[in-house]
Scaffold this motif. Structure first.
Motif, short mmCIF file in Angstrom:
data_model
loop_
_atom_site.label_atom_id
_atom_site.label_comp_id
_atom_site.label_asym_id
_atom_site.label_seq_id
_atom_site.Cartn_x
_atom_site.Cartn_y
_atom_site.Cartn_z
N MET A 5 0.40 1.93 -8.03
CA MET A 5 -0.05 0.58 -8.38
C MET A 5 0.55 0.12 -9.70
O MET A 5 0.92 -1.05 -9.85
CB MET A 5 -1.58 0.53 -8.41
CG MET A 5 -2.22 0.75 -7.04
SD MET A 5 -3.88 0.07 -6.89
CE MET A 5 -4.76 1.10 -8.03
N TYR A 31 -2.17 -8.26 -2.19
CA TYR A 31 -3.28 -7.32 -2.13
C TYR A 31 -2.67 -5.93 -2.27
O TYR A 31 -1.79 -5.56 -1.49
CB TYR A 31 -4.04 -7.44 -0.81
CG TYR A 31 -4.63 -8.81 -0.55
CD1 TYR A 31 -6.01 -9.02 -0.62
CD2 TYR A 31 -3.82 -9.89 -0.20
CE1 TYR A 31 -6.55 -10.27 -0.37
CE2 TYR A 31 -4.36 -11.14 0.04
CZ TYR A 31 -5.72 -11.33 -0.05
OH TYR A 31 -6.26 -12.57 0.20
N LEU A 32 -3.14 -5.16 -3.24
CA LEU A 32 -2.49 -3.90 -3.61
C LEU A 32 -3.49 -2.76 -3.58
O LEU A 32 -4.59 -2.87 -4.12
CB LEU A 32 -1.89 -4.05 -5.01
CG LEU A 32 -1.33 -2.79 -5.70
CD1 LEU A 32 -0.13 -2.25 -4.94
CD2 LEU A 32 -0.95 -3.13 -7.14
N CYS A 33 -3.10 -1.64 -2.98
CA CYS A 33 -3.96 -0.45 -2.99
C CYS A 33 -3.11 0.80 -2.80
O CYS A 33 -2.20 0.82 -1.98
CB CYS A 33 -5.02 -0.53 -1.89
SG CYS A 33 -6.29 0.76 -2.00
N SER A 74 0.83 -1.20 0.00
CA SER A 74 0.00 0.00 0.00
C SER A 74 0.86 1.24 0.00
O SER A 74 2.05 1.22 0.34
CB SER A 74 -0.93 0.01 1.23
OG SER A 74 -0.17 0.04 2.43
N LYS A 131 2.93 -3.20 -10.15
CA LYS A 131 2.67 -4.24 -11.14
C LYS A 131 3.91 -4.48 -12.00
O LYS A 131 4.25 -5.63 -12.31
CB LYS A 131 1.47 -3.85 -12.02
CG LYS A 131 0.15 -3.86 -11.28
CD LYS A 131 -0.97 -3.24 -12.11
CE LYS A 131 -2.25 -3.09 -11.31
NZ LYS A 131 -3.32 -2.42 -12.07
N SER A 155 -9.69 -8.25 -11.77
CA SER A 155 -9.30 -6.86 -11.53
C SER A 155 -8.51 -6.26 -12.69
O SER A 155 -7.79 -5.29 -12.51
CB SER A 155 -8.48 -6.76 -10.23
OG SER A 155 -7.34 -7.60 -10.30
N HIS A 184 -6.10 -6.07 -6.66
CA HIS A 184 -5.96 -4.67 -6.27
C HIS A 184 -7.32 -4.00 -6.18
O HIS A 184 -8.27 -4.39 -6.86
CB HIS A 184 -5.06 -3.91 -7.25
CG HIS A 184 -5.62 -3.76 -8.63
ND1 HIS A 184 -6.41 -2.71 -9.00
CD2 HIS A 184 -5.52 -4.56 -9.72
CE1 HIS A 184 -6.76 -2.83 -10.26
NE2 HIS A 184 -6.24 -3.95 -10.73
N GLU A 185 -7.36 -2.99 -5.33
CA GLU A 185 -8.56 -2.16 -5.21
C GLU A 185 -8.62 -1.24 -6.41
O GLU A 185 -7.64 -0.58 -6.76
CB GLU A 185 -8.52 -1.34 -3.93
CG GLU A 185 -9.68 -0.36 -3.76
CD GLU A 185 -11.02 -1.04 -3.58
OE1 GLU A 185 -11.53 -1.58 -4.59
OE2 GLU A 185 -11.55 -1.05 -2.47
N SER A 186 -9.78 -1.22 -7.09
CA SER A 186 -9.98 -0.31 -8.21
C SER A 186 -10.99 0.74 -7.80
O SER A 186 -12.16 0.43 -7.59
CB SER A 186 -10.48 -1.07 -9.44
OG SER A 186 -10.91 -0.18 -10.43
#
Length: 388
Positions: free
Chosen positions: A251, A243-245, A147, A255, A340, A270-272
């Motif tokens: 981000m 888990y990526l945010c 994060s 990646k 995602s 990941h959170e989009s």
């Protein structure tokens, strides 16, 4: 875990729907269909420009949601209704309140409005927590949380949940920040690192004083996160589910460095925020539709449907629903590993119609020109004919 529930516990009196979306002083929080009204009970600074808010309702209530999900605020600012989604930084393992953590940003209409105006005792309207980026829908044996900035909020919720509910959950947590003064939840994270041997906390700091000291159980490095730095901080990165945010440039950089390490991208999630905003709009439309059904005098509220045709099959999708949702609703075969927009497994071809996509990762320019899209990251803006 059960479905999300923002209903008052048994024995509490029924409450009518809220009438105002502005913060309003006093009174119990109210629960309506789709839209709920919560009361702010506490606020405090995490850093100089980041504030956490805690919410409850007027009656004893447990909130049921999944760690990592977001909640959307529905506000009236300068006579216009605006919606913004914030990941819940609270954990469902501590269920009697909800918490969001908000950063002041230049030009941030809603974030700055809440920080400037929302005080304990005032009420806000929200949509129920939702989101696919959570520990229930994305399970793992060994966790790697990456994060930056306020992207720490879902990771904090997940970490709190895992340390509350599991014995020796294997967590590696690497957070990037400008300096140690900008680390959100710094004290709480240090407590977790000191208490739980399987919780490995590290920081990548862009700058730090030479005298900077952390707990012996916390690692840190100076500079932006690189593949070499990540490999040093988390030697078994290849064995973990990521888990990526964080901000979009961060981000994208993560990646790229994971690709440099030949990481299995099907285990990157990941959170989009683009997806979150679309989901929030859908929630709001459904809530307004429900209110209109219950009260026809509330005024008509309509939203577009589009037809998705795949061979001899067809289905109707609302604006904001993904192609993947339509394909799966028809029981058609499709691989959706990451869901995602990262792995590329759900690639399909739009033969006719218009769509919009939030990710084209793994697609070549020639494929994009030929109408190929990623089903998990694409929504309809017209009727569409699709080829799997």
């Amino acid at each position: 875990m059960n479905a999300i529930n923002l209903s008052v516990m048994a024995g509490a009196k029924a409450l009518h729907k809220p009438k105002s979306v502005n913060p309003v002083d006093g009174g119990p929080a109210q629960i309506g269909a789709g839209l709920s009204e919560l009361v702010c009970v506490e606020r405090w600074n995490e850093t100089i420009d980041v504030v956490s808010f805690r919410f409850q309702v007027g009656e004893p209530m447990k909130f049921d949601y999944k760690p990592g999900q977001f909640m959307t605020f529905v506000l009236d600012i300068n006579g216009e209704q605006v919606c913004r989604s914030y990941t819940l930084s609270s954990s469902p393992s501590r269920p009697y309140s909800l918490m969001v953590t908000i950063k002041r940003v230049a030009g941030g209409l809603v974030s700055n409005y809440l920080i400037d105006h929302l005080q304990p005792g005032q009420r806000v309207r929200v949509l129920q927590p939702t989101g696919q980026f959570n520990l229930v829908d994305i399970s793992a044996q060994k966790y790697l949380f990456l994060s930056a900035g306020c992207g720490i909020t879902p990771m904090y919720s997940m970490s709190r949940y895992l340390t509350d509910t599991q014995i020796d959950a294997d967590i590696a947590f690497v957070h990037s920040a400008r300096s140690d003064a900008d680390i959100i939840f710094k004290s709480s994270l240090e407590t977790m690192a000191n208490r739980f041997n399987a919780f490995k906390l590290s920081y990548a700091l862009e700058s730090a004083a030479a005298s900077l000291l952390f707990s012996p159980k916390i690692s840190f490095d100076i500079g932006r996160l690189t593949a070499q730095m990540l490999q040093t901080l988390v030697p078994d990165v290849a064995e973990r589910t990521v888990y990526l945010c964080g901000p979009e440039p961060y981000m994208q950089a993560v990646k790229a460095l994971l690709a440099e390490l030949n990481f299995d991208m099907s285990r990157l999630h990941h959170e989009s925020f683009a997806t979150a905003e679309k989901a929030a709009r859908n929630q709001l439309m459904q809530a307004k539709s429900s209110e209109t059904d219950e009260n026809p005098q509330a005024g008509a509220f309509t939203f577009p449907f589009f037809n998705l045709a795949i061979g001899d099959r067809s289905t109707r999708l609302t604006q904001g629903q993904s192609l993947l949702e339509g394909i799966e609703s028809e029981g058609l075969p499709i691989i959706a590993a990451c869901r995602s927009g990262v792995c590329g497994a759900c690639k399909c071809q739009v033969l006719e119609g218009e769509t919009t996509s939030t990710s084209v990762m793994t697609l070549s320019s020639a494929e994009i020109d030929a109408g190929f899209v990623l089903a998990c990251s694409t929504t309809l803006t017209s009727d569409v004919r699709l080829k799997l």
